[in-house]
Design an enzyme around this catalytic site. Structure first.
Site, PDB file in Angstrom:
ATOM      1  N   GLY A  98      -3.042   0.918  -0.505  1.00 37.21           N
ATOM      2  CA  GLY A  98      -1.798   0.177  -0.710  1.00 37.21           C
ATOM      3  C   GLY A  98      -1.222  -0.164   0.648  1.00 37.21           C
ATOM      4  O   GLY A  98      -1.670   0.350   1.670  1.00 37.21           O
ATOM      5  N   LYS A 121       4.220  -6.911   8.957  1.00 38.14           N
ATOM      6  CA  LYS A 121       3.264  -5.821   9.185  1.00 38.14           C
ATOM      7  C   LYS A 121       3.818  -4.929  10.297  1.00 38.14           C
ATOM      8  O   LYS A 121       4.088  -5.412  11.405  1.00 38.14           O
ATOM      9  CB  LYS A 121       1.923  -6.446   9.609  1.00 38.14           C
ATOM     10  CG  LYS A 121       0.758  -5.491   9.644  1.00 38.14           C
ATOM     11  CD  LYS A 121      -0.542  -6.293   9.766  1.00 38.14           C
ATOM     12  CE  LYS A 121      -1.721  -5.413  10.139  1.00 38.14           C
ATOM     13  NZ  LYS A 121      -2.963  -6.183  10.278  1.00 38.14           N
ATOM     14  N   ASP A 133       2.979   6.306   9.674  1.00 34.58           N
ATOM     15  CA  ASP A 133       4.396   6.085   9.971  1.00 34.58           C
ATOM     16  C   ASP A 133       4.895   4.698   9.553  1.00 34.58           C
ATOM     17  O   ASP A 133       6.073   4.386   9.712  1.00 34.58           O
ATOM     18  CB  ASP A 133       4.661   6.304  11.476  1.00 34.58           C
ATOM     19  CG  ASP A 133       3.832   5.368  12.349  1.00 34.58           C
ATOM     20  OD1 ASP A 133       3.122   4.497  11.789  1.00 34.58           O
ATOM     21  OD2 ASP A 133       3.883   5.511  13.572  1.00 34.58           O
ATOM     22  N   GLY A 134       3.983   3.869   9.044  1.00 39.70           N
ATOM     23  CA  GLY A 134       4.396   2.540   8.603  1.00 39.70           C
ATOM     24  C   GLY A 134       4.663   1.562   9.735  1.00 39.70           C
ATOM     25  O   GLY A 134       5.127   0.453   9.512  1.00 39.70           O
ATOM     26  N   ASP A 260     -11.050  -3.306   0.941  1.00 35.87           N
ATOM     27  CA  ASP A 260      -9.610  -3.634   0.973  1.00 35.87           C
ATOM     28  C   ASP A 260      -9.325  -4.734   1.989  1.00 35.87           C
ATOM     29  O   ASP A 260      -8.225  -5.273   2.017  1.00 35.87           O
ATOM     30  CB  ASP A 260      -8.769  -2.387   1.287  1.00 35.87           C
ATOM     31  CG  ASP A 260      -9.233  -1.665   2.542  1.00 35.87           C
ATOM     32  OD1 ASP A 260     -10.424  -1.310   2.609  1.00 35.87           O
ATOM     33  OD2 ASP A 260      -8.422  -1.477   3.459  1.00 35.87           O
ATOM     34  N   ASN A 261     -10.305  -5.040   2.817  1.00 33.80           N
ATOM     35  CA  ASN A 261     -10.126  -6.095   3.814  1.00 33.80           C
ATOM     36  C   ASN A 261     -10.892  -7.363   3.452  1.00 33.80           C
ATOM     37  O   ASN A 261     -11.215  -8.170   4.318  1.00 33.80           O
ATOM     38  CB  ASN A 261     -10.558  -5.596   5.195  1.00 33.80           C
ATOM     39  CG  ASN A 261      -9.673  -4.454   5.690  1.00 33.80           C
ATOM     40  OD1 ASN A 261      -8.545  -4.305   5.239  1.00 33.80           O
ATOM     41  ND2 ASN A 261     -10.185  -3.655   6.609  1.00 33.80           N
TER      42      ASN A 261
HETATM   43  P1  AMP Z   1      -6.403  -1.111   7.873  1.00 34.78           P
HETATM   44  O1  AMP Z   1      -7.363  -0.282   8.657  1.00 34.78           O
HETATM   45  O2  AMP Z   1      -5.357  -1.787   8.722  1.00 34.78           O
HETATM   46  O3  AMP Z   1      -7.070  -2.054   6.933  1.00 34.78           O
HETATM   47  O4  AMP Z   1      -5.567  -0.075   7.007  1.00 34.78           O
HETATM   48  C1  AMP Z   1      -6.140   0.743   6.028  1.00 34.78           C
HETATM   49  C2  AMP Z   1      -5.038   1.401   5.225  1.00 34.78           C
HETATM   50  O5  AMP Z   1      -4.272   2.288   6.051  1.00 34.78           O
HETATM   51  C3  AMP Z   1      -4.047   0.427   4.616  1.00 34.78           C
HETATM   52  O6  AMP Z   1      -3.692   0.893   3.340  1.00 34.78           O
HETATM   53  C4  AMP Z   1      -2.889   0.482   5.561  1.00 34.78           C
HETATM   54  O7  AMP Z   1      -1.685   0.135   4.928  1.00 34.78           O
HETATM   55  C5  AMP Z   1      -2.899   1.938   6.001  1.00 34.78           C
HETATM   56  N1  AMP Z   1      -2.289   2.128   7.319  1.00 34.78           N
HETATM   57  C6  AMP Z   1      -2.782   1.716   8.520  1.00 34.78           C
HETATM   58  N2  AMP Z   1      -1.934   2.047   9.523  1.00 34.78           N
HETATM   59  C7  AMP Z   1      -0.868   2.661   8.948  1.00 34.78           C
HETATM   60  C8  AMP Z   1       0.343   3.241   9.442  1.00 34.78           C
HETATM   61  N3  AMP Z   1       0.650   3.226  10.737  1.00 34.78           N
HETATM   62  N4  AMP Z   1       1.195   3.787   8.545  1.00 34.78           N
HETATM   63  C9  AMP Z   1       0.901   3.806   7.236  1.00 34.78           C
HETATM   64  N5  AMP Z   1      -0.218   3.296   6.715  1.00 34.78           N
HETATM   65  C10 AMP Z   1      -1.106   2.717   7.544  1.00 34.78           C
HETATM   66 MG    MG Z   2      -6.667  -3.334   5.669  1.00 35.37          MG
END
Ligand code: AMP
Ligand code: MG
Length: 495
Positions: A98, A121, A133-134, A260-261
């Site tokens: 998510g 983002k 940490d979002g 997811d990507n």
């Molecule tokens: P990504 O590698 O950017 O495709 O992210 C994979 C998952 O990790 C996704 O669900 C992102 O929302 C989550 N995610 C990545 N970085 C963070 C972060 N700093 N805080 C919370 N969730 C994260």
């Molecule tokens: Mg992603």
């Protein structure tokens, strides 16, 4: 930003025109959330041409109002901030995910009738943040801005970047880094992982709603066709084949092709550890964690097919009430993928080599050229560009006997269609870029921006990347391959 006499302090009148269809889907698919307050938002970069396309008049907005808007501090009229639910196979392992650090403001209807997701983002935690940490750091958000805009200019379907603002707050990634928010613009954020999320919950009713919604949004021509879910799978696979072929043709390595990507719209999404290849080699990997080369350059078409198989699995209950029959439909579509990909790739390669007709031996002629490039570590981008001018083959490497032999075959091949002539080379230059976002140039721009608050290096790079096929002599410096000290370039996830 152009500051008029009376810059506006609110974004409400700049042209927002939200119509948030995703937020009207079953609420299992998202959670409402507000962006976190930030201390001192400040604009790093705004994409004014993209804003124009979206029908947003950013030129009249004060610097301060733009910073507040794109840091999520001021929610525009009509926005309904949510985090989207999805799942995904990450490096082959399945996880419920998510938006952990992204918030969808809503869908902007453009003056010419298109619909785009506007997503922040790095705007704070959501119900899906898990231990994260979002937040996001400035470097990776500017990196996404640069590379996504470069991809767009190269003619490759992609999410876009509308703005990057710094938050005035640190994010901790081992050490404190400058926090930032990227505004991402996408045809949608529907992913293979969105379907996997409902399939994992065995939520067939909502899966059908999601599929119908996605078909209407991205494949409207299929709304009324018989066997529409099979056709949907075929259409998604077709767009993936076209997209991955385009990546291969410019040497783009996504780096983290988790399900997811993978965007159902067929856009490139999620610029994490991605990078462009310099020397041609099928095994090229930049991501620091991709030890097995799962997402290596040469493996991208295979992985795309693997990801589509995961997508097909989610659709099985919709394909046929009889499971065996459903599997058969899915397999038939999936088995088409290699040939579909190959056709796009071959058509693209023919263009890169200036062929306007098809000959049976073309595939072999192309492969022997690529083999030579791999054996001699030739620069992928520059070699094709050198071929694209009458007098481009001046480098020492082109004196190589193996190259001369191939070159004669290529010239003979062009001769059989009446070339090569000026138009052959002109057409070749339209598909063989002069500049790509080379890793060392991107790093140079990022360190100026992040460490010294100097955005001029990035703006110069962006100017070159905006017209990558033109061959403007001012941008010759961006053609150089990285110095040997930077050849072991690594990219990082978890940005
Ligand atoms: P990504 O590698 O950017 O495709 O992210 C994979 C998952 O990790 C996704 O669900 C992102 O929302 C989550 N995610 C990545 N970085 C963070 C972060 N700093 N805080 C919370 N969730 C994260
Ligand atoms: Mg992603």
């Amino acid at each position: 930003m152009v500051t008029d006499a009376q810059p506006r302090g609110s974004s409400d009148t700049i042209g927002w025109n939200f119509d948030n269809t995703y937020a009207r889907l079953p609420d299992v698919l998202f959670k409402k959330v507000m962006p976190a307050p930030v201390r001192a938002p400040r604009v790093s970069v705004l994409n004014l041409p993209l804003a124009d396309e979206l029908g947003l008049d950013l030129r009249t907005l004060s610097e301060q109002a733009a910073a507040a808007l794109f840091a999520g501090q001021e929610i525009p009229d009509g926005a309904e901030p949510i985090a989207q639910a999805y799942a995904g196979h990450q490096y082959g392992g399945f996880t419920m995910l998510g938006d952990g650090r992204a918030i969808l403001l809503g869908e902007q209807r453009t003056p010419d009738g298109h619909r785009f997701d506007i997503q922040l983002k790095g705007s704070g935690p959501t119900a899906f943040s898990r231990s994260g940490d979002g937040r996001a750091a400035l470097g990776p958000m500017l990196r996404e801005y640069i590379i996504s805009e470069a991809m767009h200019a190269l003619g490759i379907p992609t999410t876009r970047s509308l703005a990057v603002v710094t938050t005035g707050e640190p994010v901790y990634r081992g050490s404190p880094l400058r926090g930032a928010v990227l505004t991402r613009v996408a045809a949608s954020h529907l992913r293979v992982g969105t379907f996997q999320y409902l399939a994992a919950r065995r939520d067939e009713a909502n899966l059908r709603i999601l599929a119908d919604y996605t078909i209407e949004r991205h494949y409207p021509e299929l709304v009324d066709v018989p066997q529409k879910y099979g056709k949907f799978l075929q259409a998604v696979a077709n767009r993936q084949a076209a997209l991955i072929a385009k990546w291969q043709l410019v040497g783009f390595i996504h780096g983290v092709m988790n399900t997811d990507n993978v965007a159902i719209s067929g856009e490139t999404i999620d610029y994490g550890p991605c990078a462009f290849m310099d020397a041609y080699h099928l095994e090229t990997v930049f991501s620091s964690i991709d030890h097995a080369g799962r997402y290596a350059y040469g493996n991208q078409p295979n992985i795309a097919q693997w990801n589509l198989a995961r997508f097909a699995e989610t659709l099985l209950p919709l394909l046929d009430t009889n499971e065996n029959a459903a599997v058969e439909i899915a397999m038939a579509e999936l088995n088409q993928f290699p040939a579909t990909f190959e056709a796009y790739w071959l058509a693209g390669m023919r263009k890169k080599l200036g062929f306007q007709t098809d000959e049976a031996e073309d595939a072999e002629l192309i492969r022997s050229f690529l083999d030579w490039m791999q054996a001699t570590q030739a620069d992928f981008t520059n070699t094709f560009r050198d071929l694209s001018t009458n007098d481009g083959l001046t480098g020492d490497s082109y004196r190589d006997e193996a190259f001369r032999v191939w070159h004669t075959r290529w010239q003979n091949r062009l001769g059989r269609e009446g070339g090569p002539n000026t138009s052959t080379y002109t057409l070749m230059r339209m598909v063989n870029p002069f500049v790509i976002p080379r890793n060392h140039r991107v790093e140079e721009a990022l360190s100026a921006a992040v460490d010294r608050d100097d955005l001029s290096v990035m703006h110069q790079l962006l100017a070159a990347l905006t017209s990558p096929y033109e061959g403007n002599a001012d941008f010759t410096m961006y053609r150089d391959a990285p110095p040997p000290s930077q050849c072991g370039y690594r990219t990082y996830c978890g940005t």
